[in-house]
Structures are given as C-alpha cells and as structure tokens.
Design a protein around this motif. Sequence first.
Motif, PDB file in Angstrom:
ATOM      1  N   ALA A  18      24.721   4.705 -30.137  1.00  0.00           N
ATOM      2  CA  ALA A  18      24.481   5.734 -29.132  1.00  0.00           C
ATOM      3  C   ALA A  18      23.350   5.337 -28.190  1.00  0.00           C
ATOM      4  CB  ALA A  18      24.148   7.056 -29.822  1.00  0.00           C
ATOM      5  N   ALA A  19      22.272   4.800 -28.747  1.00  0.00           N
ATOM      6  CA  ALA A  19      21.139   4.377 -27.919  1.00  0.00           C
ATOM      7  C   ALA A  19      21.551   3.258 -26.966  1.00  0.00           C
ATOM      8  CB  ALA A  19      19.984   3.921 -28.804  1.00  0.00           C
ATOM      9  N   LEU A  20      22.406   2.350 -27.424  1.00  0.00           N
ATOM     10  CA  LEU A  20      22.878   1.257 -26.572  1.00  0.00           C
ATOM     11  C   LEU A  20      23.738   1.807 -25.436  1.00  0.00           C
ATOM     12  CD1 LEU A  20      23.000  -1.760 -26.073  1.00  0.00           C
ATOM     13  CD2 LEU A  20      24.986  -1.884 -27.592  1.00  0.00           C
ATOM     14  N   PHE A  21      24.634   2.748 -25.738  1.00  0.00           N
ATOM     15  CA  PHE A  21      25.459   3.366 -24.700  1.00  0.00           C
ATOM     16  C   PHE A  21      24.585   4.028 -23.641  1.00  0.00           C
ATOM     17  CE2 PHE A  21      29.803   4.156 -26.949  1.00  0.00           C
ATOM     18  CZ  PHE A  21      29.922   2.790 -27.150  1.00  0.00           C
ATOM     19  N   VAL A  22      23.582   4.792 -24.089  1.00  0.00           N
ATOM     20  CA  VAL A  22      22.709   5.499 -23.158  1.00  0.00           C
ATOM     21  C   VAL A  22      21.924   4.504 -22.300  1.00  0.00           C
ATOM     22  CG1 VAL A  22      20.692   7.013 -22.973  1.00  0.00           C
ATOM     23  CG2 VAL A  22      22.525   7.563 -24.587  1.00  0.00           C
ATOM     24  N   ALA A  23      21.414   3.441 -22.925  1.00  0.00           N
ATOM     25  CA  ALA A  23      20.633   2.443 -22.194  1.00  0.00           C
ATOM     26  C   ALA A  23      21.474   1.757 -21.115  1.00  0.00           C
ATOM     27  CB  ALA A  23      20.065   1.408 -23.162  1.00  0.00           C
ATOM     28  N   GLY A  25      24.139   3.056 -19.679  1.00  0.00           N
ATOM     29  CA  GLY A  25      24.366   4.074 -18.664  1.00  0.00           C
ATOM     30  C   GLY A  25      23.178   4.231 -17.725  1.00  0.00           C
ATOM     31  N   LEU A  26      21.979   4.219 -18.303  1.00  0.00           N
ATOM     32  CA  LEU A  26      20.768   4.314 -17.491  1.00  0.00           C
ATOM     33  C   LEU A  26      20.596   3.089 -16.592  1.00  0.00           C
ATOM     34  CD1 LEU A  26      18.245   5.805 -20.077  1.00  0.00           C
ATOM     35  CD2 LEU A  26      19.277   6.959 -18.119  1.00  0.00           C
ATOM     36  N   LEU A  27      21.064   1.926 -17.067  1.00  0.00           N
ATOM     37  CA  LEU A  27      21.012   0.716 -16.251  1.00  0.00           C
ATOM     38  C   LEU A  27      21.878   0.873 -15.002  1.00  0.00           C
ATOM     39  CD1 LEU A  27      20.089  -2.194 -15.817  1.00  0.00           C
ATOM     40  CD2 LEU A  27      22.026  -2.943 -17.232  1.00  0.00           C
ATOM     41  N   PHE A  28      23.068   1.464 -15.168  1.00  0.00           N
ATOM     42  CA  PHE A  28      23.923   1.749 -14.014  1.00  0.00           C
ATOM     43  C   PHE A  28      23.194   2.668 -13.032  1.00  0.00           C
ATOM     44  CE2 PHE A  28      27.690   0.459 -16.578  1.00  0.00           C
ATOM     45  CZ  PHE A  28      28.310  -0.338 -15.634  1.00  0.00           C
ATOM     46  N   PHE A  29      22.590   3.727 -13.560  1.00  0.00           N
ATOM     47  CA  PHE A  29      21.863   4.660 -12.707  1.00  0.00           C
ATOM     48  C   PHE A  29      20.722   3.968 -11.977  1.00  0.00           C
ATOM     49  CE2 PHE A  29      22.809   9.169 -14.490  1.00  0.00           C
ATOM     50  CZ  PHE A  29      24.164   8.913 -14.423  1.00  0.00           C
ATOM     51  N   LYS A  30      19.962   3.179 -12.725  1.00  0.00           N
ATOM     52  CA  LYS A  30      18.784   2.518 -12.156  1.00  0.00           C
ATOM     53  C   LYS A  30      19.179   1.526 -11.069  1.00  0.00           C
ATOM     54  CE  LYS A  30      14.730  -0.217 -13.504  1.00  0.00           C
ATOM     55  NZ  LYS A  30      14.041  -0.885 -14.650  1.00  0.00           N
ATOM     56  N   THR A  31      20.305   0.839 -11.246  1.00  0.00           N
ATOM     57  CA  THR A  31      20.729  -0.185 -10.290  1.00  0.00           C
ATOM     58  C   THR A  31      20.937   0.390  -8.896  1.00  0.00           C
ATOM     59  OG1 THR A  31      21.797  -1.457 -12.066  1.00  0.00           O
ATOM     60  CG2 THR A  31      22.481  -1.940  -9.808  1.00  0.00           C
ATOM     61  N   ILE A 117      26.428   7.641 -21.000  1.00  0.00           N
ATOM     62  CA  ILE A 117      25.356   8.520 -21.470  1.00  0.00           C
ATOM     63  C   ILE A 117      25.935   9.723 -22.216  1.00  0.00           C
ATOM     64  CG2 ILE A 117      23.492  10.059 -20.742  1.00  0.00           C
ATOM     65  CD1 ILE A 117      23.002   8.121 -18.399  1.00  0.00           C
ATOM     66  N   GLY A 118      26.989  10.321 -21.667  1.00  0.00           N
ATOM     67  CA  GLY A 118      27.621  11.459 -22.327  1.00  0.00           C
ATOM     68  C   GLY A 118      28.179  11.105 -23.687  1.00  0.00           C
ATOM     69  N   THR A 119      28.819   9.928 -23.784  1.00  0.00           N
ATOM     70  CA  THR A 119      29.344   9.479 -25.073  1.00  0.00           C
ATOM     71  C   THR A 119      28.214   9.239 -26.065  1.00  0.00           C
ATOM     72  OG1 THR A 119      31.231   8.424 -23.963  1.00  0.00           O
ATOM     73  CG2 THR A 119      30.762   7.737 -26.222  1.00  0.00           C
ATOM     74  N   GLY A 120      27.122   8.636 -25.581  1.00  0.00           N
ATOM     75  CA  GLY A 120      25.970   8.424 -26.453  1.00  0.00           C
ATOM     76  C   GLY A 120      25.391   9.729 -26.965  1.00  0.00           C
ATOM     77  N   LEU A 121      25.257  10.718 -26.083  1.00  0.00           N
ATOM     78  CA  LEU A 121      24.753  12.024 -26.490  1.00  0.00           C
ATOM     79  C   LEU A 121      25.693  12.701 -27.483  1.00  0.00           C
ATOM     80  CD1 LEU A 121      23.450  13.419 -23.081  1.00  0.00           C
ATOM     81  CD2 LEU A 121      22.072  12.907 -25.102  1.00  0.00           C
ATOM     82  N   TYR A 175      24.968  11.717  -5.627  1.00  0.00           N
ATOM     83  CA  TYR A 175      25.597  10.862  -6.631  1.00  0.00           C
ATOM     84  C   TYR A 175      25.066  11.184  -8.031  1.00  0.00           C
ATOM     85  CZ  TYR A 175      27.467   7.916  -2.862  1.00  0.00           C
ATOM     86  OH  TYR A 175      28.146   7.443  -1.761  1.00  0.00           O
ATOM     87  N   SER A 176      23.805  11.552  -8.110  1.00  0.00           N
ATOM     88  CA  SER A 176      23.208  11.907  -9.399  1.00  0.00           C
ATOM     89  C   SER A 176      23.852  13.165  -9.972  1.00  0.00           C
ATOM     90  CB  SER A 176      21.700  12.114  -9.251  1.00  0.00           C
ATOM     91  OG  SER A 176      21.058  10.943  -8.798  1.00  0.00           O
ATOM     92  N   VAL A 177      24.173  14.123  -9.102  1.00  0.00           N
ATOM     93  CA  VAL A 177      24.871  15.334  -9.539  1.00  0.00           C
ATOM     94  C   VAL A 177      26.227  14.973 -10.130  1.00  0.00           C
ATOM     95  CG1 VAL A 177      25.943  17.487  -8.769  1.00  0.00           C
ATOM     96  CG2 VAL A 177      23.663  16.866  -7.954  1.00  0.00           C
ATOM     97  N   LEU A 178      26.931  14.036  -9.493  1.00  0.00           N
ATOM     98  CA  LEU A 178      28.217  13.574 -10.023  1.00  0.00           C
ATOM     99  C   LEU A 178      28.031  12.991 -11.418  1.00  0.00           C
ATOM    100  CD1 LEU A 178      31.215  12.858  -9.810  1.00  0.00           C
ATOM    101  CD2 LEU A 178      30.552  10.762  -8.580  1.00  0.00           C
ATOM    102  N   GLY A 179      26.996  12.171 -11.601  1.00  0.00           N
ATOM    103  CA  GLY A 179      26.723  11.608 -12.914  1.00  0.00           C
ATOM    104  C   GLY A 179      26.433  12.685 -13.943  1.00  0.00           C
ATOM    105  N   ALA A 180      25.659  13.717 -13.548  1.00  0.00           N
ATOM    106  CA  ALA A 180      25.336  14.822 -14.456  1.00  0.00           C
ATOM    107  C   ALA A 180      26.589  15.606 -14.841  1.00  0.00           C
ATOM    108  CB  ALA A 180      24.314  15.747 -13.812  1.00  0.00           C
ATOM    109  N   VAL A 181      27.495  15.790 -13.882  1.00  0.00           N
ATOM    110  CA  VAL A 181      28.751  16.492 -14.167  1.00  0.00           C
ATOM    111  C   VAL A 181      29.567  15.722 -15.198  1.00  0.00           C
ATOM    112  CG1 VAL A 181      30.972  17.180 -13.200  1.00  0.00           C
ATOM    113  CG2 VAL A 181      28.873  17.691 -11.960  1.00  0.00           C
ATOM    114  N   VAL A 182      29.656  14.406 -15.055  1.00  0.00           N
ATOM    115  CA  VAL A 182      30.411  13.582 -16.006  1.00  0.00           C
ATOM    116  C   VAL A 182      29.797  13.671 -17.399  1.00  0.00           C
ATOM    117  CG1 VAL A 182      31.098  11.229 -16.613  1.00  0.00           C
ATOM    118  CG2 VAL A 182      31.244  11.996 -14.234  1.00  0.00           C
TER     119      VAL A 182
END
Length: 211
Positions: A18-23, A25-31, A117-121, A175-182
């Motif tokens: 889960a931590a790897l999935f979230v990390a 996902g955050l890399l995609f966001f950060k990029t 991130i959602g899958t990790g959570l 775009y961040s709102v779209l990510g939050a919705v997913v």
Amino acid sequence: MPLPSHKIYEDAIALMVAALFVAIGLLFFKTVGLVTGGTSGLALIGAYLGPVGFGVCFFLLNLPFYYLAWRQLGWRFTFNTFLAVSLVSVFTDYLHLALSIEQVHPVFAAVAGGGLIGTGLLILFRHQASLGGLGILAYYLQQKYKLRAGTFQLVVDCLILSLAALCFDLQAVIYSVLGAVVVNLLLTINHRPGRYQAVVEMAQQAKLSQA
C-alpha cells in the motif's frame, strides 16, 4: 459477526504494498505539480500562508488525529498507521532512485496517481490502518456511524483544494480535484461497511458443513 483480523505478516505485506502504491501515485502528482488533499494539503496551505514549514504543520495537524486513533480505534490501528505513514515517507523520498518519470500528461497523472493512491488507501483500511490525519477521522466515522470514508474524504478534499485555489495555479488545482475524485470514488465504491460480510459468512458456513 465481525470480520476476522489479519495475521501480523499479512499486515506487514499489505502495508508495504500500500505504501508503495501511494508513493508512486504521489510521484505522478509531484511530476506535474498537482496538490494533494487531506492533512498534507492543509499542511501545504499552512506552510504557504504561515511562518512555519510543511513538516512542522503536518506534524502539528496530525497530533489530535493520532490521539483519536489511540482512544477510539485502538493501539493496533494507531501502530499500523504510524508504520504506513513512515513507509510512505521513506518510499517517497527514495523512489527516484528506482523510478523516474520524465513526461506525463496532467490528466493521466491525476487519474493514474489517484487510482494508485486510492488503491493504497483501500488496502490500508482493510488492514486497520490509514495515512494519518483526516484518514483516521474518515475511518472512525465509517466504523462508528457508517458514514462512507470515500464520501467524507471527497467532500473534505474538495474543500481543501478550494482553499488551495487561493494559493496555487488554478489549472493545477483543477487537475488535483480530478485526482481527489478518483481517489475517493475508489474508496466510496469499494470500502463500505459489511461489503464482504456475506463472503466471510459463506466461507464459515462451508467450513461448518464440512466438519
């Protein structure tokens, strides 16, 4: 009839994955410069507006939620959450040594990153853990009052991202709102009280019939 608890090694494997999935996902966001929701989003806004940095804001905002976890959800949830947050922090800091994303479209980053991130959570919630902060409150409200964690977090994330629009680039916030919705759509659909209860009861009845 309560769901059976997981063994320690099952929790350990789940928290790592889960931590790897979230990390990732955050890399995609950060990029592409997307803004996260939850407590980390609040800490980012606080650091932008106030005199202290992100780390101090994030630490202070999490304190009352850890207290809630310890008092209302037990030591196991609190301990698992602490491990999950630590693993995500380490993976996020060192993931660039194993994975580099040179170019990605913001829409894909929002959808793919949000999905990871959602899958990790979702995995964390299944193993009595969260990523701290508002995730703890969301888990508590679902366990106590049957309020879906995904619905609660989606509302809160949208409010946080609305505040972020005052501080950051509007297109990035959209775009961040779209990510939050997913992220929260995955939780709303899959993390419902009693969703897998029937499966557990059928398995137990099968064991009894074979005895």
